[in-house]
Write a protein that holds these residues in place. Structure first.
Motif, mmCIF file in Angstrom:
data_model
loop_
_atom_site.group_PDB
_atom_site.id
_atom_site.type_symbol
_atom_site.label_atom_id
_atom_site.label_comp_id
_atom_site.label_asym_id
_atom_site.label_seq_id
_atom_site.Cartn_x
_atom_site.Cartn_y
_atom_site.Cartn_z
ATOM 1 N N THR A 33 0.746 -1.064 0.055
ATOM 2 C CA THR A 33 -0.394 -0.101 -0.119
ATOM 3 C C THR A 33 0.982 1.066 0.332
ATOM 4 O O THR A 33 1.694 1.417 0.803
ATOM 5 N N PHE A 34 0.408 2.512 0.096
ATOM 6 C CA PHE A 34 1.025 3.264 -0.179
ATOM 7 C C PHE A 34 1.912 3.635 0.811
ATOM 8 O O PHE A 34 2.900 4.077 1.369
ATOM 9 N N HIS A 37 5.026 2.485 1.096
ATOM 10 C CA HIS A 37 5.874 2.882 0.813
ATOM 11 C C HIS A 37 6.840 4.268 1.205
ATOM 12 O O HIS A 37 7.789 4.795 1.871
ATOM 13 N N VAL A 70 3.988 -2.459 -9.680
ATOM 14 C CA VAL A 70 3.537 -1.277 -8.311
ATOM 15 C C VAL A 70 5.478 -2.050 -7.642
ATOM 16 O O VAL A 70 5.340 -0.975 -6.483
ATOM 17 N N LEU A 101 0.870 3.677 -5.891
ATOM 18 C CA LEU A 101 -0.165 3.195 -5.336
ATOM 19 C C LEU A 101 -0.939 4.351 -4.473
ATOM 20 O O LEU A 101 -2.310 4.487 -4.061
ATOM 21 N N ASN A 102 -0.447 6.008 -4.763
ATOM 22 C CA ASN A 102 -1.550 7.755 -4.300
ATOM 23 C C ASN A 102 -2.176 7.431 -5.286
ATOM 24 O O ASN A 102 -2.897 8.100 -4.197
ATOM 25 N N LEU A 104 -3.976 4.836 -6.388
ATOM 26 C CA LEU A 104 -4.857 4.061 -6.359
ATOM 27 C C LEU A 104 -6.904 4.443 -5.529
ATOM 28 O O LEU A 104 -6.258 4.473 -4.140
ATOM 29 N N ARG A 107 -8.261 -1.887 -4.734
ATOM 30 C CA ARG A 107 -7.212 -2.672 -5.080
ATOM 31 C C ARG A 107 -7.525 -3.077 -6.039
ATOM 32 O O ARG A 107 -8.635 -2.963 -6.564
ATOM 33 N N ALA A 132 -2.094 -4.933 -3.950
ATOM 34 C CA ALA A 132 -1.879 -3.678 -3.846
ATOM 35 C C ALA A 132 -3.602 -2.640 -3.638
ATOM 36 O O ALA A 132 -4.658 -3.356 -4.281
ATOM 37 N N LYS A 135 -5.091 3.461 -1.581
ATOM 38 C CA LYS A 135 -4.231 4.406 -1.213
ATOM 39 C C LYS A 135 -4.382 4.936 0.569
ATOM 40 O O LYS A 135 -3.968 4.785 1.406
#
Length: 377
Positions: A33-34, A37, A70, A101-102, A104, A107, A132, A135
């Motif tokens: 997920t974000f 990160h 991703v 990811l930011n 999304l 999922r 994934a 966010k």
């Protein structure tokens, strides 16, 4: 009469042993997920190549790819792995596609693939499914309990406005309007600050939203404070995270408690923390509450039809961690410890919603009713 039977014995070739091949072994996260990160959480916990052949292998390349991308591609060069030996890879860092990811909102399924090549030929491979998350989606205790702290967002603009209201509440009750955290070195003062936040949230007149089943294990999408402020809807976890963000921004240390199908919040009344980032023993929690070191409160009561005193919310939280309900206790998360482990708040660089209109401002009679700022015994 000779009853023996004689016959030719058929010679059958021995079954050949299966050919031994190199193999890839890895421990890889099932979700990304974000928040992964932002907090630099490792995606690969362990990675190794085992040479099960009878020959030394040289000039090897191990490559990583994901589809969709991703995670960025990476290649490891392995000079030599002896026959029957294992090569463990210590540098397992990979680049997470934070920009993707930011963005999304739902999922997305992905696949991570590792391939081992010898002189350009693939001699081993490993495929791993990856999910994934959006966010604003937390993956739950089954995959990432510690990342819950990323959704405690003290710098969200909605939290700043909420604390302004909490300060006004305290002043209207004859208390100091400052939100000075532990500087006063008084548990009673820390309690007052949390009570002021309680009154301010009650003034928002939130509407309770039912959370998804088993959210404490499988996770859910989170409404951040500004979203709660704008739309007035919140699940139990949303309210717990809202309070945790305000408590943290006020200079205190929040705790979030999970029971089966439920979540609520608390704050340390002095600067301390749980023995570990997550605690699944309710005795530890009850001990801290009984010694007036930790105050827990039922956060969903802010969505009641009528204003509820802070003391009633505290009593309800005590009931939920009582010994006769021990089987329902799941775990507690200490946000201060999560921060010390590098779990940082999600970035809230997004459009700021319009502040609440005058109809959402708490009337004085309500403010006085919900803020019973009694001293700790």
């Amino acid at each position: 009469m000779d009853s023996s039977i004689s016959g030719a014995v058929e010679d059958r070739p021995a079954t050949p042993e299966p050919e031994q091949k190199p193999s890839i072994h890895a421990q890889i996260a099932s979700t990304i997920t974000f928040a992964t990160h932002q907090s630099d959480v490792p995606v690969i916990a362990d990675l190794s190549v085992v040479n099960q052949t009878g020959n030394d292998l040289e000039q090897l390349e191990l490559t990583l790819k994901t589809e969709p991308p991703v995670i960025g591609e990476r290649t490891w060069t392995l000079d030599r792995i002896g026959a029957g030996s294992e090569c463990r890879i210590s540098d397992r860092r990979v680049t997470i596609a934070g920009g993707m990811l930011n963005g999304l909102t739902e999922r997305m399924r992905a696949e991570l693939r590792l391939e081992l090549r010898h002189k350009g030929e693939v001699i081993a491979h490993l495929a791993h499914p990856l999910t994934a998350l959006a966010k604003n989606e937390w993956g739950g205790a089954s995959t990432m309990p510690e990342l819950l702290a990323a959704f405690v967002t003290p710098n969200d603009p909605g939290v700043q406005r909420l604390l302004r209201e909490a300060s006004d509440v305290l002043q209207s009750c004859g208390r100091k309007g400052s939100l000075e955290g532990y500087q006063g070195k008084s548990r009673s003062r820390a309690w007052e600050i949390v009570s002021g936040i309680w009154a301010a949230v009650c003034g928002r007149r939130l509407t309770y939203a039912e959370p998804p089943a088993s959210f404490e294990t499988v996770g859910q999408k989170i409404r951040l404070p500004s979203t709660i402020e704008e739309f007035g809807l919140a699940t139990c976890l949303d309210t717990a995270l809202l309070f945790a963000a305000a408590i943290e921004q006020a200079g205190l240390h929040p705790v979030i408690v999970f029971t089966k199908g439920h979540a609520f919040c608390g704050a340390w009344l002095q600067p301390q923390n749980l023995p570990s980032l997550t605690v699944d023993d309710p005795i530890e929690i009850r001990k801290a509450v009984d010694q007036h070191e930790l105050v827990l409160f039922e956060t969903t009561l802010v969505a009641a039809d009528h204003p509820v005193p802070f003391t009633k919310a505290i009593a309800e939280a005590r009931r939920q961690i009582a010994e006769d309900r021990e089987a329902d206790f799941v775990y507690a998360v200490d946000i201060k410890l999560a921060r010390s482990r590098g779990i940082q708040p999600l970035s809230t660089a997004m459009a700021t919603p319009t502040p609440p209109t005058s109809s959402a401002v708490m009337p004085t009679r309500v403010r006085n009713r919900v803020t019973r700022l009694t001293k700790l015994s």
